[in-house]
Design a protein around this motif. Structure first.
Motif, PDB file in Angstrom:
ATOM      1  N   ILE A  64      29.559  -9.893 -10.547  1.00 20.95           N
ATOM      2  CA  ILE A  64      29.729  -9.979 -12.001  1.00 20.95           C
ATOM      3  C   ILE A  64      28.448  -9.537 -12.710  1.00 20.95           C
ATOM      4  N   CYS A  65      27.300  -9.978 -12.219  1.00 16.70           N
ATOM      5  CA  CYS A  65      26.023  -9.567 -12.815  1.00 16.70           C
ATOM      6  C   CYS A  65      25.849  -8.052 -12.749  1.00 16.70           C
ATOM      7  N   ALA A  66      26.144  -7.476 -11.593  1.00 13.99           N
ATOM      8  CA  ALA A  66      25.997  -6.027 -11.420  1.00 13.99           C
ATOM      9  C   ALA A  66      26.932  -5.257 -12.341  1.00 13.99           C
ATOM     10  N   GLN A  67      28.103  -5.818 -12.593  1.00 12.67           N
ATOM     11  CA  GLN A  67      29.099  -5.135 -13.419  1.00 12.67           C
ATOM     12  C   GLN A  67      28.761  -5.198 -14.908  1.00 12.67           C
ATOM     13  N   PHE A  68      28.254  -6.335 -15.389  1.00 13.17           N
ATOM     14  CA  PHE A  68      28.132  -6.539 -16.828  1.00 13.17           C
ATOM     15  C   PHE A  68      26.712  -6.546 -17.382  1.00 13.17           C
ATOM     16  N   LEU A  69      25.703  -6.719 -16.557  1.00 13.24           N
ATOM     17  CA  LEU A  69      24.338  -6.802 -17.067  1.00 13.24           C
ATOM     18  C   LEU A  69      23.640  -5.450 -17.047  1.00 13.24           C
ATOM     19  N   LYS A  70      22.775  -5.245 -18.022  1.00 10.04           N
ATOM     20  CA  LYS A  70      21.959  -4.036 -18.118  1.00 10.04           C
ATOM     21  C   LYS A  70      20.548  -4.435 -18.529  1.00 10.04           C
ATOM     22  N   LYS A  71      19.615  -3.540 -18.311  1.00  8.24           N
ATOM     23  CA  LYS A  71      18.227  -3.745 -18.707  1.00  8.24           C
ATOM     24  C   LYS A  71      18.165  -4.181 -20.170  1.00  8.24           C
ATOM     25  N   GLY A  72      17.336  -5.199 -20.438  1.00  6.46           N
ATOM     26  CA  GLY A  72      17.144  -5.680 -21.800  1.00  6.46           C
ATOM     27  C   GLY A  72      18.029  -6.855 -22.185  1.00  6.46           C
ATOM     28  N   ARG A  73      19.088  -7.129 -21.415  1.00  2.00           N
ATOM     29  CA  ARG A  73      20.005  -8.219 -21.741  1.00  2.00           C
ATOM     30  C   ARG A  73      19.322  -9.561 -21.513  1.00  2.00           C
ATOM     31  N   GLU A  74      19.526 -10.485 -22.437  1.00  5.04           N
ATOM     32  CA  GLU A  74      18.958 -11.819 -22.311  1.00  5.04           C
ATOM     33  C   GLU A  74      19.880 -12.692 -21.462  1.00  5.04           C
ATOM     34  N   ILE A  75      19.283 -13.444 -20.529  1.00  4.54           N
ATOM     35  CA  ILE A  75      20.071 -14.311 -19.649  1.00  4.54           C
ATOM     36  C   ILE A  75      19.366 -15.650 -19.445  1.00  4.54           C
ATOM     37  N   LEU A  76      20.153 -16.636 -19.050  1.00  5.92           N
ATOM     38  CA  LEU A  76      19.652 -17.947 -18.652  1.00  5.92           C
ATOM     39  C   LEU A  76      20.027 -18.152 -17.193  1.00  5.92           C
ATOM     40  N   ILE A  77      19.047 -18.498 -16.392  1.00  5.88           N
ATOM     41  CA  ILE A  77      19.263 -18.675 -14.955  1.00  5.88           C
ATOM     42  C   ILE A  77      18.829 -20.079 -14.564  1.00  5.88           C
ATOM     43  N   THR A  78      19.666 -20.755 -13.793  1.00  8.42           N
ATOM     44  CA  THR A  78      19.251 -21.989 -13.135  1.00  8.42           C
ATOM     45  C   THR A  78      19.301 -21.732 -11.640  1.00  8.42           C
ATOM     46  N   GLY A  79      18.357 -22.296 -10.925  1.00  7.38           N
ATOM     47  CA  GLY A  79      18.325 -22.062  -9.486  1.00  7.38           C
ATOM     48  C   GLY A  79      17.215 -22.833  -8.822  1.00  7.38           C
ATOM     49  N   SER A  80      16.848 -22.371  -7.641  1.00  7.81           N
ATOM     50  CA  SER A  80      15.789 -23.005  -6.873  1.00  7.81           C
ATOM     51  C   SER A  80      14.805 -21.941  -6.390  1.00  7.81           C
ATOM     52  N   LEU A  81      13.627 -22.393  -5.996  1.00  3.25           N
ATOM     53  CA  LEU A  81      12.592 -21.474  -5.525  1.00  3.25           C
ATOM     54  C   LEU A  81      12.731 -21.195  -4.036  1.00  3.25           C
ATOM     55  N   ARG A  82      12.384 -19.964  -3.663  1.00  5.57           N
ATOM     56  CA  ARG A  82      12.316 -19.587  -2.257  1.00  5.57           C
ATOM     57  C   ARG A  82      11.067 -18.733  -2.075  1.00  5.57           C
ATOM     58  N   GLN A  83      10.344 -18.975  -1.000  1.00  7.12           N
ATOM     59  CA  GLN A  83       9.153 -18.192  -0.720  1.00  7.12           C
ATOM     60  C   GLN A  83       9.429 -17.237   0.427  1.00  7.12           C
ATOM     61  N   ASP A  84       9.232 -15.942   0.165  1.00  4.52           N
ATOM     62  CA  ASP A  84       9.313 -14.935   1.216  1.00  4.52           C
ATOM     63  C   ASP A  84       7.904 -14.719   1.767  1.00  4.52           C
ATOM     64  N   ARG A  85       7.795 -14.621   3.084  1.00  2.00           N
ATOM     65  CA  ARG A  85       6.508 -14.371   3.739  1.00  2.00           C
ATOM     66  C   ARG A  85       6.639 -13.201   4.688  1.00  2.00           C
ATOM     67  N   TRP A  86       5.584 -12.378   4.748  1.00  3.91           N
ATOM     68  CA  TRP A  86       5.581 -11.239   5.650  1.00  3.91           C
ATOM     69  C   TRP A  86       4.140 -10.802   5.892  1.00  3.91           C
TER      70      TRP A  86
END
Length: 120
Positions: A64-86
């Motif tokens: 849904i995000c890929a279909q309807f969102l474009k650069k510049g659009r304002e959004i609200l996100i709730t989620g959790s943190l994840r740390q990538d390590r390499w």
């Protein structure tokens, strides 16, 4: 006490979403969100600090995000943190980056105008 990670971000997309299918066909949409904070320093100077946050959105919400969102659009996100390590291939230094794994994405602001004609 139990561990807990919760993030709420309101900001604007810095680029168009990128959708790909990973491990067994699971949809993954990557977003980059800019969020700004404005304040006045003690010396009276007005300052704006912008933070850029990478976000992973999974499953149907990713499509849904890929279909309807474009650069510049304002959004609200709730989620959790994840740390990538390499390990950096060039310098052999340990690297890490914090990301947000979205639990929900809410589209804010007016719908962007499109050039498409409405269905007849």
């Amino acid at each position: 006490m139990a561990d807990f990670s919760s993030v709420v971000i309101v900001g604007r997309l810095t680029r168009d979403p990128e959708l790909k299918y990973v491990g067994g066909g699971a949809p993954l949409c990557t977003l980059s969100v800019a969020t700004s904070r404005r304040f006045t320093r003690d010396d009276g100077q007005k300052v704006q600090m912008t933070t850029f946050v990478d976000v992973d959105v999974w499953r149907r919400a990713a499509e849904i995000c890929a279909q309807f969102l474009k650069k510049g659009r304002e959004i609200l996100i709730t989620g959790s943190l994840r740390q990538d390590r390499w390990v950096d291939a060039k310098t052999q230094q340990n690297r890490s980056k914090l990301k947000v794994v979205a639990q929900s994405v809410q589209f804010l602001g007016p719908k962007p105008e499109t050039d498409e004609a409405p269905p007849a």
